[in-house]
Design a protein around this motif. Sequence first.
Motif, PDB file in Angstrom:
ATOM      1  N   ASP A  85      -3.438  -0.610   0.196  1.00 54.90           N
ATOM      2  CA  ASP A  85      -2.185   0.096  -0.058  1.00 54.90           C
ATOM      3  C   ASP A  85      -2.461   1.682  -0.118  1.00 54.90           C
ATOM      4  O   ASP A  85      -3.331   2.043  -0.644  1.00 54.90           O
ATOM      5  CB  ASP A  85      -1.749  -0.286  -1.554  1.00 54.90           C
ATOM      6  CG  ASP A  85      -1.252  -1.675  -1.782  1.00 54.90           C
ATOM      7  OD1 ASP A  85      -1.236  -2.503  -0.659  1.00 54.90           O
ATOM      8  OD2 ASP A  85      -0.720  -2.205  -2.774  1.00 54.90           O
ATOM      9  N   ASP A  86      -1.130   2.093   0.468  1.00 57.64           N
ATOM     10  CA  ASP A  86      -1.143   3.608   0.083  1.00 57.64           C
ATOM     11  C   ASP A  86      -1.492   4.656   1.501  1.00 57.64           C
ATOM     12  O   ASP A  86      -1.122   5.780   1.354  1.00 57.64           O
ATOM     13  CB  ASP A  86      -1.504   4.118  -1.174  1.00 57.64           C
ATOM     14  CG  ASP A  86      -1.225   3.402  -2.480  1.00 57.64           C
ATOM     15  OD1 ASP A  86       0.068   2.914  -2.199  1.00 57.64           O
ATOM     16  OD2 ASP A  86      -2.033   3.360  -3.357  1.00 57.64           O
ATOM     17  N   HIS A 186       5.532   1.300   2.843  1.00 57.73           N
ATOM     18  CA  HIS A 186       5.279   0.979   1.451  1.00 57.73           C
ATOM     19  C   HIS A 186       6.291   2.214   0.862  1.00 57.73           C
ATOM     20  O   HIS A 186       5.693   2.942   0.215  1.00 57.73           O
ATOM     21  CB  HIS A 186       3.800   1.498   1.449  1.00 57.73           C
ATOM     22  CG  HIS A 186       3.410   1.297  -0.308  1.00 57.73           C
ATOM     23  ND1 HIS A 186       3.967   0.054  -0.997  1.00 57.73           N
ATOM     24  CD2 HIS A 186       2.470   1.785  -0.766  1.00 57.73           C
ATOM     25  CE1 HIS A 186       3.044   0.121  -2.011  1.00 57.73           C
ATOM     26  NE2 HIS A 186       2.136   1.193  -2.115  1.00 57.73           N
ATOM     27  N   HIS A 190       6.589   6.519  -2.373  1.00 56.55           N
ATOM     28  CA  HIS A 190       5.943   5.545  -3.533  1.00 56.55           C
ATOM     29  C   HIS A 190       6.722   5.941  -4.889  1.00 56.55           C
ATOM     30  O   HIS A 190       5.966   6.011  -5.991  1.00 56.55           O
ATOM     31  CB  HIS A 190       4.472   5.992  -3.701  1.00 56.55           C
ATOM     32  CG  HIS A 190       3.853   4.816  -4.194  1.00 56.55           C
ATOM     33  ND1 HIS A 190       3.855   4.203  -5.421  1.00 56.55           N
ATOM     34  CD2 HIS A 190       2.910   4.047  -3.354  1.00 56.55           C
ATOM     35  CE1 HIS A 190       2.871   3.330  -5.766  1.00 56.55           C
ATOM     36  NE2 HIS A 190       2.470   2.981  -4.317  1.00 56.55           N
TER      37      HIS A 190
HETATM   38 ZN   LIG Z   1       0.975   1.682  -3.742  1.00 62.16          ZN
END
Ligand SMILES: [Zn+2]
Length: 312
Positions: A85-86, A186, A190
């Motif tokens: 993730d990210d 994503h 965020h």
């Molecule tokens: Zn994340």
Amino acid sequence: MHTLIKEILAIAIRFSGIPFLIREVFCRNKVTILIYHDPQPDIFEKHLKYLSKHYNFIALDELVNALHNGDWSNIPPKSLVITIDDGHAGNYNLLPIFKAHKLIPTIYLCSQIVNTNRGLWFKVDGIRERRGKKNRELFKRIPNRERLARLKKEYDFHPQKEFSDRQALNRHELIEMGLYVDFQAHTQFHPILTTCTDSECQQEIEGGKRDLEASLDVTCSHFCYPNGDYTEREINIVKECGYKSARTSDCGWNDVATHPYKLKAMDITNDASINQLVAQMSGAFQYLKYALEGSFNGTHPTIVMDEKDGKQ
Ligand SMILES: [Zn+2]
């Protein structure tokens, strides 16, 4: 939790036989999805050596196609999908490991943070703890506009702010990794989607896909809810935007009956020892955390903003 206590607990869980039973019996015909963030290459390499002995790596697309077709016949036993993730800059150093293990991980990117010197709001200096309070967790529970206003006032942070140190993958790295990595969406910045207004939510979900498709020349078919927070509203927007799946942070395994917009996964900490990896994959820590938070069904307790704050 103290490192030593964590390790002792992990050893107790690992050698209880429960993780073995889960892997070999309960989950034999299910697909495990792991969530990584920013592991060091040496730790990640050790994990993959262990995982490659006990699981079959598959790409996220294989799982999602099987769910949409209702046909599990091409899914090998003990299948595993690695997600990260990210889009942290450190992920670039994992590329030789992906290649060595012939693994196609899915990396979920924040489209307005990659290829910039912008930062993730929850990593702002000092936000974790403030005056003994877990400020970061508090900030996840307030309306999106209030969160942005307080980040500006209290931390001099705004989403477009550029830092001297780069946190996220840059364009050169993304292009080099593109042959070996499945880049997916994503959101743009965020936020916690469930604290956003309808239009903010739409912009983040739709914009994330549009940005990545334009900048990386890829088809973006999969989404991941920031912080694992989603409601029916987020599912509907994700579907309408043309995504084929969405990954949650809900603890558990996936089978032919799993909702493609509620993919379950197991969170793995960046510094997990092999004992801790095995314990975390059994769900033991996560289910205990849910129980302490008041949710007993293995579902990530979602943060939802009050109706009066949420509507424009
Ligand atoms: Zn994340």
